[in-house]
Write a protein that holds these residues in place. Sequence first.
Motif, PDB file in Angstrom:
ATOM      1  N   PHE A   1      58.078 -32.418 -17.761  1.00 29.69           N
ATOM      2  CA  PHE A   1      58.068 -33.721 -17.104  1.00 29.69           C
ATOM      3  C   PHE A   1      59.494 -34.238 -16.962  1.00 29.69           C
ATOM      4  O   PHE A   1      60.346 -33.979 -17.814  1.00 29.69           O
ATOM      5  CB  PHE A   1      57.253 -34.733 -17.921  1.00 29.69           C
ATOM      6  CG  PHE A   1      55.867 -34.274 -18.278  1.00 29.69           C
ATOM      7  CD1 PHE A   1      55.637 -33.636 -19.484  1.00 29.69           C
ATOM      8  CD2 PHE A   1      54.816 -34.483 -17.419  1.00 29.69           C
ATOM      9  CE1 PHE A   1      54.365 -33.207 -19.822  1.00 29.69           C
ATOM     10  CE2 PHE A   1      53.532 -34.059 -17.755  1.00 29.69           C
ATOM     11  CZ  PHE A   1      53.312 -33.426 -18.959  1.00 29.69           C
TER      12      PHE A   1
ATOM     13  N   GLU B   1      54.993 -39.105  -9.079  1.00 30.17           N
ATOM     14  CA  GLU B   1      54.327 -40.373  -9.333  1.00 30.17           C
ATOM     15  C   GLU B   1      54.608 -41.343  -8.191  1.00 30.17           C
ATOM     16  O   GLU B   1      55.535 -41.142  -7.396  1.00 30.17           O
ATOM     17  CB  GLU B   1      54.811 -40.965 -10.662  1.00 30.17           C
ATOM     18  CG  GLU B   1      54.469 -40.091 -11.855  1.00 30.17           C
ATOM     19  CD  GLU B   1      52.982 -39.862 -12.006  1.00 30.17           C
ATOM     20  OE1 GLU B   1      52.215 -40.862 -12.061  1.00 30.17           O
ATOM     21  OE2 GLU B   1      52.571 -38.696 -12.072  1.00 30.17           O
TER      22      GLU B   1
ATOM     23  N   GLN C   1      49.774 -37.009 -18.235  1.00 29.28           N
ATOM     24  CA  GLN C   1      51.050 -37.715 -18.309  1.00 29.28           C
ATOM     25  C   GLN C   1      50.923 -38.947 -19.178  1.00 29.28           C
ATOM     26  O   GLN C   1      49.852 -39.521 -19.342  1.00 29.28           O
ATOM     27  CB  GLN C   1      51.568 -38.104 -16.926  1.00 29.28           C
ATOM     28  CG  GLN C   1      50.693 -39.044 -16.159  1.00 29.28           C
ATOM     29  CD  GLN C   1      49.858 -38.296 -15.160  1.00 29.28           C
ATOM     30  OE1 GLN C   1      49.404 -37.193 -15.415  1.00 29.28           O
ATOM     31  NE2 GLN C   1      49.671 -38.899 -14.014  1.00 29.28           N
ATOM     32  N   LEU C   2      52.054 -39.339 -19.754  1.00 30.21           N
ATOM     33  CA  LEU C   2      52.121 -40.502 -20.621  1.00 30.21           C
ATOM     34  C   LEU C   2      52.535 -41.730 -19.824  1.00 30.21           C
ATOM     35  O   LEU C   2      53.384 -41.642 -18.941  1.00 30.21           O
ATOM     36  CB  LEU C   2      53.154 -40.288 -21.714  1.00 30.21           C
ATOM     37  CG  LEU C   2      52.854 -39.243 -22.775  1.00 30.21           C
ATOM     38  CD1 LEU C   2      54.063 -39.072 -23.679  1.00 30.21           C
ATOM     39  CD2 LEU C   2      51.644 -39.638 -23.584  1.00 30.21           C
TER      40      LEU C   2
ATOM     41  N   TYR D   1      61.542 -37.891 -16.591  1.00 33.30           N
ATOM     42  CA  TYR D   1      61.449 -39.334 -16.734  1.00 33.30           C
ATOM     43  C   TYR D   1      62.780 -39.976 -16.360  1.00 33.30           C
ATOM     44  O   TYR D   1      63.845 -39.352 -16.468  1.00 33.30           O
ATOM     45  CB  TYR D   1      61.134 -39.728 -18.192  1.00 33.30           C
ATOM     46  CG  TYR D   1      59.722 -39.473 -18.621  1.00 33.30           C
ATOM     47  CD1 TYR D   1      59.333 -38.224 -19.103  1.00 33.30           C
ATOM     48  CD2 TYR D   1      58.771 -40.490 -18.586  1.00 33.30           C
ATOM     49  CE1 TYR D   1      58.036 -37.995 -19.526  1.00 33.30           C
ATOM     50  CE2 TYR D   1      57.461 -40.269 -19.009  1.00 33.30           C
ATOM     51  CZ  TYR D   1      57.104 -39.013 -19.479  1.00 33.30           C
ATOM     52  OH  TYR D   1      55.818 -38.803 -19.896  1.00 33.30           O
TER      53      TYR D   1
ATOM     54  N   LEU E   1      57.759 -42.156 -15.599  1.00 35.33           N
ATOM     55  CA  LEU E   1      57.579 -40.767 -15.204  1.00 35.33           C
ATOM     56  C   LEU E   1      57.915 -40.607 -13.730  1.00 35.33           C
ATOM     57  O   LEU E   1      57.381 -41.339 -12.881  1.00 35.33           O
ATOM     58  CB  LEU E   1      56.138 -40.338 -15.469  1.00 35.33           C
ATOM     59  CG  LEU E   1      55.774 -38.904 -15.105  1.00 35.33           C
ATOM     60  CD1 LEU E   1      56.557 -37.916 -15.978  1.00 35.33           C
ATOM     61  CD2 LEU E   1      54.279 -38.665 -15.256  1.00 35.33           C
TER      62      LEU E   1
END
Lengths: 111, 110
Positions: free
Chosen positions: A33, A58, B97-98, A35, A45
């Motif tokens: 991921f 996202e 996802q967080l 961020y 994210l």
Amino acid sequence: SAVISQKPSRDICQRGTSLTIQCQVDSQVTMMFWYRQQPGQSLTLIATANQGSEATYESGFVIDKFPISRPNLTFSTLTVSNMSPEDSSIYLCSVDSGSIHFGPGTRLTVT
Amino acid sequence: GQQVMQIPQYQHVQEGEDFTTYCNSSTTLSNIQWYKQRPGGHPVFLIQLVKSGEVKKQKRLTFQFGEAKKNSSLHITATQTTDVGTYFCAGQGSARQLTFGSGTQLTVLP
């Protein structure tokens, strides 16, 4: 637990240029991921980097601005394209290897 | 989309006092995680809570997950200067996802 390194650790870039951030993990992981953490803020994210397929972005983040590569299970890159001062942030990669681990981050300043 | 609210935003305590930060999710979570970020550092995973009503302890830290799996708290007993940092909760829903809370920045005065 996974050990994650990021390069560069920090950079100062001019408006309109692009920067590619590298994330290396010491073990194979399925999920990586990216961020963003703006100054004094929480983590947001950007996208999930999938090996062998396009990243999943996202809301509010697009591939043209933040292209991501994931060529194998231990490596990913995030490019911040056509930068503006609003892109000044810490960019962190993260992996899920049973628990979530973060890299040390890349502190980007855009002038 | 999923939102995670966290309060307070800032907390100043005298060394030895207790500290609590609270998280509330707009949706039911599969789990909630807690992270600590020291000034200038990156988030470090502290714990994950999965079960409804779960309580876990790590030395002076007590973590709780609500019965409805929508809220959580972190309580530190008798704070020390080494506890300084920002504490984030992060909720994980059906997707992997967080979603991070806004964080609570803890200052411990000696």
